[in-house]
Enzyme design. Sequence first.
Site, PDB file in Angstrom:
ATOM      1  N   LEU A 109      34.330  32.108  39.351  1.00  0.00           N
ATOM      2  CA  LEU A 109      35.416  31.420  40.041  1.00  0.00           C
ATOM      3  C   LEU A 109      36.234  30.679  38.992  1.00  0.00           C
ATOM      4  O   LEU A 109      35.682  30.139  38.034  1.00  0.00           O
ATOM      5  CB  LEU A 109      34.870  30.422  41.068  1.00  0.00           C
ATOM      6  CG  LEU A 109      34.081  31.001  42.253  1.00  0.00           C
ATOM      7  CD1 LEU A 109      33.531  29.873  43.126  1.00  0.00           C
ATOM      8  CD2 LEU A 109      34.949  31.937  43.085  1.00  0.00           C
ATOM      9  N   ASP A 110      37.551  30.648  39.181  1.00  0.00           N
ATOM     10  CA  ASP A 110      38.423  29.946  38.246  1.00  0.00           C
ATOM     11  C   ASP A 110      38.094  28.455  38.217  1.00  0.00           C
ATOM     12  O   ASP A 110      37.492  27.911  39.149  1.00  0.00           O
ATOM     13  CB  ASP A 110      39.891  30.126  38.642  1.00  0.00           C
ATOM     14  CG  ASP A 110      40.367  31.560  38.466  1.00  0.00           C
ATOM     15  OD1 ASP A 110      39.715  32.309  37.712  1.00  0.00           O
ATOM     16  OD2 ASP A 110      41.381  31.921  39.093  1.00  0.00           O
ATOM     17  N   ILE A 111      38.543  27.785  37.188  1.00  0.00           N
ATOM     18  CA  ILE A 111      38.244  26.366  37.019  1.00  0.00           C
ATOM     19  C   ILE A 111      38.750  25.527  38.189  1.00  0.00           C
ATOM     20  O   ILE A 111      38.142  24.519  38.557  1.00  0.00           O
ATOM     21  CB  ILE A 111      38.831  25.843  35.680  1.00  0.00           C
ATOM     22  CG1 ILE A 111      38.350  24.418  35.408  1.00  0.00           C
ATOM     23  CG2 ILE A 111      40.354  25.954  35.661  1.00  0.00           C
ATOM     24  CD1 ILE A 111      38.705  23.914  34.017  1.00  0.00           C
ATOM     25  N   THR A 113      39.044  26.660  41.321  1.00  0.00           N
ATOM     26  CA  THR A 113      38.556  27.232  42.573  1.00  0.00           C
ATOM     27  C   THR A 113      37.205  26.628  42.938  1.00  0.00           C
ATOM     28  O   THR A 113      36.331  26.470  42.089  1.00  0.00           O
ATOM     29  CB  THR A 113      38.423  28.759  42.466  1.00  0.00           C
ATOM     30  OG1 THR A 113      39.695  29.319  42.140  1.00  0.00           O
ATOM     31  CG2 THR A 113      37.942  29.358  43.775  1.00  0.00           C
TER      32      THR A 113
END
Length: 276
Positions: A109-111, A113
Amino acid sequence: MPAERLDKILAHHGFGTRKDVKRLCHKGLVFLNGKIATDPAVKVDIGSDTLVIDGKKITLQHDLYIMLNKCRDVVCANRDGEHQTVFDLLDESLKHKFLGGDLHCMGRLDIDTEGLLILTTDGKLTHSLLSPKTHVPKTYGVGLRDALSEEEKLRYAETFSKGFWIDREQNEDGFNCAPAVLKWREKDGKFTLEGENPALYEAVEKNSSGKSDCLLTIFEGKFHQVKRMFAQMGNQVVYLKRVKMGELSLDPQLEPGSYRELSEAEIALLKQRQTD
């Protein structure tokens, strides 16, 4: 479950090298099923045998499966010189090599998210579920920059349901996005989720402060896919939270940054999607 050598098990549980384990055995400090084990090569059944070292019972575990409610500003990496990582959130007792392998993220997951992240040592399961041919559905609560009319919402949902072209981003090529399912929040502020576990709705609402305008389910995992899908429509994602992967929903009782081990039933849900 296959049996493993005693020295291998203890080495993986933090009792030093195999030479160190051999010394423990010779000192009579290792008990297998109530009897002193002097042979470090003896086989141990992970599922049924009992192991006690110097009076302390050892929990035998081949693989570990953790559900983490990822918070913002934390990265999915083992190490990062600038940001806190998801592994920094774990107790020290989990930071050792397991018999099944190293603990790793099942996808990323992106930072910025939030939400459901699985950490596991089961590399075979991870490879299977992340394989493009598996098409594991992933559902996200999405907050958007621009409010939309009912007509625009219908246009978004129809476009997503058919699949469409996503433009190139940075070094990532453009691609034909597979059909996806988009559900908007109703006028009463709720989502219509027929046939879904009520925990899914709770997970969407928990700690979101009403930021999720819609739920999007995708069946692939391209780079920044959700953000790029809405950008292609001329909008911007300002809040993103994964709430479901396969048949497994995020536990709404997990606060951001907290985690717990999966139950046997939850592990079975993940393995329903496993391919050969």
